[in-house]
Design a protein around this motif. Structure first.
Motif, PDB file in Angstrom:
ATOM      1  N   SER A   1       0.833  -1.199   0.000  1.00 13.88           N
ATOM      2  CA  SER A   1       0.000   0.000   0.000  1.00 13.88           C
ATOM      3  C   SER A   1       0.874   1.258   0.000  1.00 13.88           C
ATOM      4  O   SER A   1       0.587   2.218  -0.705  1.00 13.88           O
ATOM      5  CB  SER A   1      -0.900  -0.007   1.232  1.00 13.88           C
ATOM      6  OG  SER A   1      -1.588   1.201   1.326  1.00 13.88           O
ATOM      7  N   ALA A   2       1.947   1.230   0.775  1.00 16.36           N
ATOM      8  CA  ALA A   2       2.852   2.384   0.845  1.00 16.36           C
ATOM      9  C   ALA A   2       3.502   2.630  -0.511  1.00 16.36           C
ATOM     10  O   ALA A   2       3.649   3.773  -0.939  1.00 16.36           O
ATOM     11  CB  ALA A   2       3.917   2.156   1.918  1.00 16.36           C
ATOM     12  N   THR A   3       3.874   1.555  -1.210  1.00 14.78           N
ATOM     13  CA  THR A   3       4.488   1.686  -2.531  1.00 14.78           C
ATOM     14  C   THR A   3       3.499   2.304  -3.505  1.00 14.78           C
ATOM     15  O   THR A   3       3.834   3.231  -4.253  1.00 14.78           O
ATOM     16  CB  THR A   3       4.961   0.310  -3.058  1.00 14.78           C
ATOM     17  OG1 THR A   3       5.891  -0.225  -2.115  1.00 14.78           O
ATOM     18  CG2 THR A   3       5.622   0.430  -4.405  1.00 14.78           C
ATOM     19  N   MET A   4       2.244   1.803  -3.482  1.00 10.33           N
ATOM     20  CA  MET A   4       1.224   2.358  -4.365  1.00 10.33           C
ATOM     21  C   MET A   4       0.975   3.823  -4.032  1.00 10.33           C
ATOM     22  O   MET A   4       0.826   4.658  -4.918  1.00 10.33           O
ATOM     23  CB  MET A   4      -0.081   1.567  -4.244  1.00 10.33           C
ATOM     24  CG  MET A   4      -0.062   0.278  -5.030  1.00 10.33           C
ATOM     25  SD  MET A   4      -1.585  -0.655  -4.860  1.00 10.33           S
ATOM     26  CE  MET A   4      -2.773   0.484  -5.501  1.00 10.33           C
ATOM     27  N   SER A   5       0.953   4.132  -2.745  1.00  8.68           N
ATOM     28  CA  SER A   5       0.717   5.494  -2.294  1.00  8.68           C
ATOM     29  C   SER A   5       1.840   6.417  -2.779  1.00  8.68           C
ATOM     30  O   SER A   5       1.589   7.531  -3.227  1.00  8.68           O
ATOM     31  CB  SER A   5       0.620   5.499  -0.771  1.00  8.68           C
ATOM     32  OG  SER A   5       0.576   6.811  -0.300  1.00  8.68           O
ATOM     33  N   LYS A   6       3.089   5.944  -2.688  1.00 10.28           N
ATOM     34  CA  LYS A   6       4.233   6.736  -3.158  1.00 10.28           C
ATOM     35  C   LYS A   6       4.131   6.996  -4.654  1.00 10.28           C
ATOM     36  O   LYS A   6       4.385   8.095  -5.120  1.00 10.28           O
ATOM     37  CB  LYS A   6       5.546   6.013  -2.853  1.00 10.28           C
ATOM     38  CG  LYS A   6       6.128   6.397  -1.540  1.00 10.28           C
ATOM     39  CD  LYS A   6       7.579   6.040  -1.455  1.00 10.28           C
ATOM     40  CE  LYS A   6       8.153   6.847  -0.331  1.00 10.28           C
ATOM     41  NZ  LYS A   6       9.179   6.351   0.420  1.00 10.28           N
ATOM     42  N   GLU A   7       3.768   5.955  -5.416  1.00  9.17           N
ATOM     43  CA  GLU A   7       3.625   6.111  -6.866  1.00  9.17           C
ATOM     44  C   GLU A   7       2.511   7.102  -7.193  1.00  9.17           C
ATOM     45  O   GLU A   7       2.661   7.951  -8.070  1.00  9.17           O
ATOM     46  CB  GLU A   7       3.355   4.755  -7.529  1.00  9.17           C
ATOM     47  CG  GLU A   7       4.572   3.857  -7.576  1.00  9.17           C
ATOM     48  CD  GLU A   7       4.273   2.457  -8.079  1.00  9.17           C
ATOM     49  OE1 GLU A   7       3.155   2.218  -8.569  1.00  9.17           O
ATOM     50  OE2 GLU A   7       5.165   1.609  -7.972  1.00  9.17           O
ATOM     51  N   ALA A   8       1.392   6.981  -6.475  1.00  5.91           N
ATOM     52  CA  ALA A   8       0.260   7.888  -6.699  1.00  5.91           C
ATOM     53  C   ALA A   8       0.674   9.327  -6.374  1.00  5.91           C
ATOM     54  O   ALA A   8       0.372  10.245  -7.143  1.00  5.91           O
ATOM     55  CB  ALA A   8      -0.938   7.468  -5.849  1.00  5.91           C
ATOM     56  N   ASN A   9       1.371   9.516  -5.255  1.00  5.01           N
ATOM     57  CA  ASN A   9       1.827  10.858  -4.874  1.00  5.01           C
ATOM     58  C   ASN A   9       2.819  11.411  -5.884  1.00  5.01           C
ATOM     59  O   ASN A   9       2.797  12.588  -6.203  1.00  5.01           O
ATOM     60  CB  ASN A   9       2.451  10.848  -3.476  1.00  5.01           C
ATOM     61  CG  ASN A   9       1.418  10.986  -2.394  1.00  5.01           C
ATOM     62  OD1 ASN A   9       0.310  11.442  -2.632  1.00  5.01           O
ATOM     63  ND2 ASN A   9       1.774  10.592  -1.194  1.00  5.01           N
ATOM     64  N   SER A  10       3.678  10.547  -6.389  1.00  9.39           N
ATOM     65  CA  SER A  10       4.657  10.962  -7.384  1.00  9.39           C
ATOM     66  C   SER A  10       3.946  11.435  -8.653  1.00  9.39           C
ATOM     67  O   SER A  10       4.274  12.484  -9.206  1.00  9.39           O
ATOM     68  CB  SER A  10       5.595   9.792  -7.688  1.00  9.39           C
ATOM     69  OG  SER A  10       6.443  10.113  -8.746  1.00  9.39           O
ATOM     70  N   GLN A  11       2.937  10.678  -9.094  1.00 13.14           N
ATOM     71  CA  GLN A  11       2.151  11.066 -10.278  1.00 13.14           C
ATOM     72  C   GLN A  11       1.418  12.387 -10.032  1.00 13.14           C
ATOM     73  O   GLN A  11       1.375  13.246 -10.910  1.00 13.14           O
ATOM     74  CB  GLN A  11       1.148   9.961 -10.652  1.00 13.14           C
ATOM     75  CG  GLN A  11       1.781   8.735 -11.272  1.00 13.14           C
ATOM     76  CD  GLN A  11       2.554   9.058 -12.540  1.00 13.14           C
ATOM     77  OE1 GLN A  11       2.067   9.760 -13.420  1.00 13.14           O
ATOM     78  NE2 GLN A  11       3.781   8.584 -12.628  1.00 13.14           N
ATOM     79  N   LEU A  12       0.851  12.519  -8.838  1.00  9.90           N
ATOM     80  CA  LEU A  12       0.156  13.765  -8.480  1.00  9.90           C
ATOM     81  C   LEU A  12       1.117  14.952  -8.532  1.00  9.90           C
ATOM     82  O   LEU A  12       0.767  16.006  -9.057  1.00  9.90           O
ATOM     83  CB  LEU A  12      -0.420  13.667  -7.064  1.00  9.90           C
ATOM     84  CG  LEU A  12      -1.824  13.123  -6.899  1.00  9.90           C
ATOM     85  CD1 LEU A  12      -2.176  13.016  -5.416  1.00  9.90           C
ATOM     86  CD2 LEU A  12      -2.839  14.004  -7.602  1.00  9.90           C
ATOM     87  N   ALA A  13       2.314  14.757  -7.988  1.00 10.65           N
ATOM     88  CA  ALA A  13       3.310  15.828  -7.962  1.00 10.65           C
ATOM     89  C   ALA A  13       3.696  16.232  -9.385  1.00 10.65           C
ATOM     90  O   ALA A  13       3.789  17.424  -9.701  1.00 10.65           O
ATOM     91  CB  ALA A  13       4.542  15.402  -7.173  1.00 10.65           C
ATOM     92  N   ILE A  14       3.889  15.247 -10.260  1.00 17.74           N
ATOM     93  CA  ILE A  14       4.256  15.522 -11.660  1.00 17.74           C
ATOM     94  C   ILE A  14       3.145  16.315 -12.348  1.00 17.74           C
ATOM     95  O   ILE A  14       3.408  17.311 -13.030  1.00 17.74           O
ATOM     96  CB  ILE A  14       4.564  14.207 -12.414  1.00 17.74           C
ATOM     97  CG1 ILE A  14       5.876  13.613 -11.892  1.00 17.74           C
ATOM     98  CG2 ILE A  14       4.635  14.434 -13.922  1.00 17.74           C
ATOM     99  CD1 ILE A  14       6.134  12.177 -12.312  1.00 17.74           C
ATOM    100  N   ARG A  15       1.891  15.893 -12.154  1.00 18.57           N
ATOM    101  CA  ARG A  15       0.748  16.606 -12.753  1.00 18.57           C
ATOM    102  C   ARG A  15       0.649  18.031 -12.210  1.00 18.57           C
ATOM    103  O   ARG A  15       0.373  18.966 -12.949  1.00 18.57           O
ATOM    104  CB  ARG A  15      -0.551  15.848 -12.496  1.00 18.57           C
ATOM    105  CG  ARG A  15      -0.709  14.637 -13.417  1.00 18.57           C
ATOM    106  CD  ARG A  15      -1.986  13.870 -13.199  1.00 18.57           C
ATOM    107  NE  ARG A  15      -3.157  14.707 -13.230  1.00 18.57           N
ATOM    108  CZ  ARG A  15      -4.314  14.382 -12.670  1.00 18.57           C
ATOM    109  NH1 ARG A  15      -4.454  13.238 -12.039  1.00 18.57           N
ATOM    110  NH2 ARG A  15      -5.348  15.186 -12.738  1.00 18.57           N
ATOM    111  N   GLN A  16       0.878  18.174 -10.902  1.00 17.50           N
ATOM    112  CA  GLN A  16       0.789  19.493 -10.266  1.00 17.50           C
ATOM    113  C   GLN A  16       1.887  20.419 -10.797  1.00 17.50           C
ATOM    114  O   GLN A  16       1.633  21.589 -11.055  1.00 17.50           O
ATOM    115  CB  GLN A  16       0.882  19.328  -8.743  1.00 17.50           C
ATOM    116  CG  GLN A  16       0.438  20.535  -7.965  1.00 17.50           C
ATOM    117  CD  GLN A  16      -1.049  20.813  -8.069  1.00 17.50           C
ATOM    118  OE1 GLN A  16      -1.823  20.060  -8.636  1.00 17.50           O
ATOM    119  NE2 GLN A  16      -1.460  21.940  -7.531  1.00 17.50           N
ATOM    120  N   GLU A  17       3.102  19.878 -10.975  1.00 21.73           N
ATOM    121  CA  GLU A  17       4.204  20.683 -11.507  1.00 21.73           C
ATOM    122  C   GLU A  17       3.899  21.148 -12.936  1.00 21.73           C
ATOM    123  O   GLU A  17       4.197  22.278 -13.305  1.00 21.73           O
ATOM    124  CB  GLU A  17       5.522  19.898 -11.465  1.00 21.73           C
ATOM    125  CG  GLU A  17       6.076  19.797 -10.053  1.00 21.73           C
ATOM    126  CD  GLU A  17       7.207  18.800  -9.892  1.00 21.73           C
ATOM    127  OE1 GLU A  17       7.434  17.961 -10.800  1.00 21.73           O
ATOM    128  OE2 GLU A  17       7.871  18.859  -8.846  1.00 21.73           O
TER     129      GLU A  17
END
Length: 126
Positions: free
Chosen positions: A61-77
């Motif tokens: 779950s933590a790995t999926m969460s990190k990937e999701a956050n990483s994708q969110l950060a990229i979209r936000q940037e």
């Protein structure tokens, strides 16, 4: 002045859009900081003392969460970059002009999507 027949928004309109964009940039940068801090804090969920089975689920779950956050950060940037590019178009007085049709993008569309570079007409042609 008749020779200057360019279609563009007035300086007052551009100033209004600039304020809207600056507010959106500020909020977007704040949101990006939240995403990044969530990403940084993801590594310790305190499951060290739980059963091995649960710990495996938790790590997945933590790995999926990190990937999701990483994708969110990229979209936000990307969103922030698009907003900042819109500010440049305001300074060049080309803001709100459709890059395909050359017509003005509807004001209501720009209020909803202030970084838009296409009119609805051009968007529908895609």
């Amino acid at each position: 002045m008749a020779a200057d027949n360019k279609v563009r928004y007035s300086d007052n309109d551009l100033a209004e859009f600039k304020t809207l964009l600056l507010d959106k940039i500020e909020k977007a940068e704040h949101d990006l900081e939240l995403i990044k801090s969530a990403y940084m804090n993801d590594h310790n969920n305190g499951t060290d003392d739980t059963s091995p089975t649960f710990k495996a689920f938790e790590e997945g779950s933590a790995t999926m969460s990190k990937e999701a956050n990483s994708q969110l950060a990229i979209r936000q940037e990307k969103f922030i970059r698009d907003l900042k590019n819109a500010i440049i178009r305001i300074e060049n007085k080309t803001y709100g002009v459709c890059r395909v049709t050359g017509k003005l993008i509807n004001k209501e569309r720009l209020k909803l999507v202030p970084h838009a570079t296409l009119s609805i007409e051009a968007k529908n042609m895609q």
